[in-house]
Structures are given as C-alpha cells and as structure tokens.
Scaffold this active site. Sequence first.
Site, mmCIF file in Angstrom:
data_model
loop_
_atom_site.group_PDB
_atom_site.id
_atom_site.type_symbol
_atom_site.label_atom_id
_atom_site.label_comp_id
_atom_site.label_asym_id
_atom_site.label_seq_id
_atom_site.Cartn_x
_atom_site.Cartn_y
_atom_site.Cartn_z
ATOM 1 N N HIS A 1 -6.410 -20.548 3.077
ATOM 2 C CA HIS A 1 -5.392 -21.585 2.761
ATOM 3 C C HIS A 1 -4.160 -21.237 2.825
ATOM 4 O O HIS A 1 -3.296 -21.834 2.968
ATOM 5 C CB HIS A 1 -5.914 -22.606 2.093
ATOM 6 C CG HIS A 1 -7.083 -22.622 2.207
ATOM 7 N ND1 HIS A 1 -8.062 -23.527 2.877
ATOM 8 C CD2 HIS A 1 -8.563 -22.340 1.409
ATOM 9 C CE1 HIS A 1 -9.292 -23.838 2.695
ATOM 10 N NE2 HIS A 1 -9.697 -22.619 1.609
ATOM 11 N N GLU B 1 4.014 3.244 -3.072
ATOM 12 C CA GLU B 1 4.446 4.446 -3.621
ATOM 13 C C GLU B 1 3.924 5.963 -2.985
ATOM 14 O O GLU B 1 5.394 6.827 -3.518
ATOM 15 C CB GLU B 1 4.706 4.610 -4.806
ATOM 16 C CG GLU B 1 6.379 3.111 -5.056
ATOM 17 C CD GLU B 1 5.998 3.402 -7.238
ATOM 18 O OE1 GLU B 1 6.797 2.148 -7.489
ATOM 19 O OE2 GLU B 1 5.710 4.258 -7.656
ATOM 20 N N LYS C 1 16.833 4.162 -9.216
ATOM 21 C CA LYS C 1 17.059 3.675 -10.425
ATOM 22 C C LYS C 1 18.675 4.819 -10.677
ATOM 23 O O LYS C 1 18.901 4.555 -11.277
ATOM 24 C CB LYS C 1 16.003 5.189 -11.343
ATOM 25 C CG LYS C 1 14.294 4.135 -11.423
ATOM 26 C CD LYS C 1 13.867 4.770 -12.515
ATOM 27 C CE LYS C 1 12.938 4.763 -12.539
ATOM 28 N NZ LYS C 1 11.804 5.313 -13.437
HETATM 29 O O1 PA5 Z 1 4.845 5.311 -10.126
HETATM 30 C C1 PA5 Z 1 5.501 5.540 -10.141
HETATM 31 O O2 PA5 Z 1 5.839 6.337 -11.092
HETATM 32 C C2 PA5 Z 1 6.472 4.075 -10.540
HETATM 33 O O3 PA5 Z 1 6.815 3.471 -10.105
HETATM 34 C C3 PA5 Z 1 6.499 4.836 -12.360
HETATM 35 O O4 PA5 Z 1 5.471 3.841 -13.179
HETATM 36 C C4 PA5 Z 1 8.157 3.154 -12.601
HETATM 37 O O5 PA5 Z 1 8.947 3.126 -11.662
HETATM 38 C C5 PA5 Z 1 8.357 2.981 -14.014
HETATM 39 O O6 PA5 Z 1 8.727 4.326 -14.883
HETATM 40 P P1 PA5 Z 1 8.573 4.818 -16.153
HETATM 41 O O7 PA5 Z 1 6.465 4.867 -16.488
HETATM 42 O O8 PA5 Z 1 8.598 6.421 -15.674
HETATM 43 O O9 PA5 Z 1 9.206 3.907 -16.881
#
Ligand code: PA5
Length: 454
Positions: free
Chosen positions: A320, A291, A434
């Site tokens: 494996h 990410e 989202k």
């Molecule tokens: O790293 C990030 O920002 C995302 O992976 C969030 O952790 C994930 O989308 C969950 O978001 P939130 O904590 O706002 O529910």
Amino acid sequence: MDRLSFDMTRCMADERGHGGLSPKMLATFAPRLTGALRAVYDAAGTGMRGWIDLPRQDPRPFLDYRNENAGRYDCLLVIGIGGSALGITALASALLPFYYNELSPEERGTRPRLYVLDNVDPDETTDLLNRLDLERTLVNVISKSGTTGESMAGYLVVKERLEAAVGAAAVKDHLVFTTDPAGGALRRIGTTLGVPMFDLPAAVGGRFSVLTAVGLLPAALTAMDVQGLLAGASDMADWIAGTEGWENPACAFAGVQFLEDTALGRFVSVMMPYSARLRDVADWYRQLWAESLGKAEDRQGRVVNTGPLPVKGLGVTDQHSQLQLYMEGPDDKILTFLGVGEFATEVIVPAPGPEAEELAYLGGHTLAELMAAEQRSTAWALAQEGRPSLTITVPRVDAFSVGALLYLLEMATAVAGELYDVDAYNQPGVELSKQATYALMGRPGFEALAGEIS
Ligand code: PA5
C-alpha cells in the site's frame, strides 16, 4: 532441521515475451557461477574473508560472559553504526518477542532490555539516556576500526553520563567493548580503563560481522539462541559448499541479481519480507549489498561505477506504499520476497456479524493465510506485468533459519562481488566521508582536507 527454500520460477521469461531469464541464459551462465564460488573459496583465509569460517566458531565466550553477568543489568545499550549495528538490530527483530523492551522484569527474567543507538541525533540520544537507569545499564560499544566518529561521540556522551550516575571508578563495570584485536582508539581506551573487550576478528569487516561478537554478544546477553544461529549458518555453509551453479542457493541469488542488472537492466534489488520479524534483515541486506558491490573501480582498477541499488520493503505494508511503482513504474527492479512457512502464533479472523456481511470472506481465515495469499498474489500480479521476483521461504523464523539466511546472503554477496569483479570488502566511499567528518570536526591531521570541503 528444515532448510529454507529458494524459488526463481518468476524470474523466467514468460510466454508473453516479457523480459526474463531464459533456460539458455541460465545454462550459459552456470559455469560462471561455479567459477565465482570457487574463487570465493580459493581466496578464503586471505584479506577480509574471515567471515566464511565463523559458523564453526565456539560461542562459549559469549555465553560465559552472559552467565557471569546474569541479572546484573536491566538494560543493554549497544552503540555502533552500519555493520556494527544493523546485524544485532536484525537479530533482535527476528528473535526477541515483539515489544520486548515493554516486557516486565519478571517476563524478561535475567535478560536486559535492548537499545541500539546508531545515530548521533541529539534528541534521540537525550531521550534514550533519560529513559535508562544507568546504574543498571551495560553499554556495549561496537566499532571495528575503533575510531568511527559517530560511535566514539556516542561513547563519550554515555561515559560522562555513566560517571555522573555510578562514579568514575565504576564506569568500567558498565562497559564492554567489541573492536579490532589490535588497532583503534577504542582498544586503547579499553586497555587503559580496564574495560572487558571482545575481539572483532581482524579479517572480518563490519557488514560481514553479524556472526562475531558484534551480533553474538548482545544476542547472548538477551538470551537469543546463539548456538541455533551458528547451527543454521553452518548448515547453510555445508549446503553452499556441496552444490554448484543454479542448484547452489548463494550462486542462484547472486546470479539472478547479476543477470537482471547487467543483462536485463533491472538494477534495483528490492527485498520484501512477508514477516515483520524479518523486516530488519532487509535493512541489514541493504547495507551488505550496497557497500559491498557499489564501487567506482573493478579489481583491475578500471572505472566501472557499478553496483545494484538495494531497497527494503515490507509485506504487506508496502503493498500500500511501493507496489504501484513496482508494478507500473520503470521495469528496473527485481524483487526478493522473504516468506515464512509457519508463524509462531495463529490468529483466526472472526466471522463478522450481519452488519458486516461483505467481510464474510475473511472470517475463519488465519492472518497467516492472509499474509501468504498477499505474498502469492503480489508475485503473480507482478508477473502479469512482466516484473520478476524470486522467493526465499524460511520454514519458520527461528535462530536456525535466521543464521542460515544471513549466511546465505553473505555468501551471495561474495559471489556477486566476483561476478561484478569488484572488491566486496572495501568501502572507500564510506572512508572518504568519515575523513571529511574528522576534518570538519577539527581532528588533528585532517586540516588540509578541511580546507577543501566547501
Ligand atoms: O561495513 C562496514 O565496514 C561499515 O559499514 C562499518 O560497519 C561502519 O562504517 C562502522 O565502522 P566501525 O565498525 O569501524 O565503527
């Protein structure tokens, strides 16, 4: 306390001419690493870089909350997703006993069992909620934004079940929220219902939040060594701040991954712990790396569609399963082995009887020796095929080492963000999905988007 060690020998070009890093490449690149690290520090205190200072926080609020609630709950259910779930999952695998939830109440003492719900699978949700004694369950809803549909749906489902089990007035006694200090639905709900809440600092994003209440509150409630985690992270922060270039572990990790990707075409970054305890660190790293670095645009707004592909593996299991591909498939991978110097227990393989003479070579060795031999032999065999690997070895899997390892990988990600010249702290792709989900689920304000989704 012993520090982890970092070995990049097997990334170097070998005498057989296999593509690898050369001393000249490293020397030429060292100033860029120094510049990238400096850029991370120069920007500390701005944007979403609040994670840099987390190791030095005071963990007392988490420990106090745990002490105030000791013995009150038999189960702790964490509801969250992505950065709000993967960190505590990694901590739990690393620092709680294996099969922790199967320990008897006497063996657990005042520690609750721990469940992490990070999906909206109806069957999983149903079976999990049917297992929990909700009258003795604390639900920690974690969401930075306080709006993520999956986590909010989980909250609503669980809240209804709690109401049925304990009555509406007592629901707040079974909830604790971790969320942004100001915004989001979860903050508003918590305020309205009088639910205890812990801040996820505004300047810390989900995937960098393991050392906030996101990871540390459930860690404290299950009596993990929270101070040890922070001490390890602090020590790593000092190490990183005190070294430069290839001597710096965060720079070295980021530099190897970056050069393997951009100069040598190895864009797949496999993390393969040789420790079942570190299995979920690889999962956590996968999100952090993906990410943070997978971006359409660089920081000048140019379309780059860049980012290495992180893959998780597990030694020895995946020898494996995946190793054949790593050895002989496309030469597009750089492996990171996570090794362990000393395991907590010793298991000696017994000498076989006369009916199994061909197994005699195993007898008398420990499983740790076998694990180490497999890790070494795999790195060696990969090198014979010209496939690079680097190795990070923690002295043992304890809170100090895990804190250090997590902080190292966070800083390496930040340095890599500088090298790739991308914003390591946003996730526009995740946000778009989202919003599309909101649209399909009928959230007001997203009607136009709903019409666009085929
Ligand atoms: O790293 C990030 O920002 C995302 O992976 C969030 O952790 C994930 O989308 C969950 O978001 P939130 O904590 O706002 O529910």
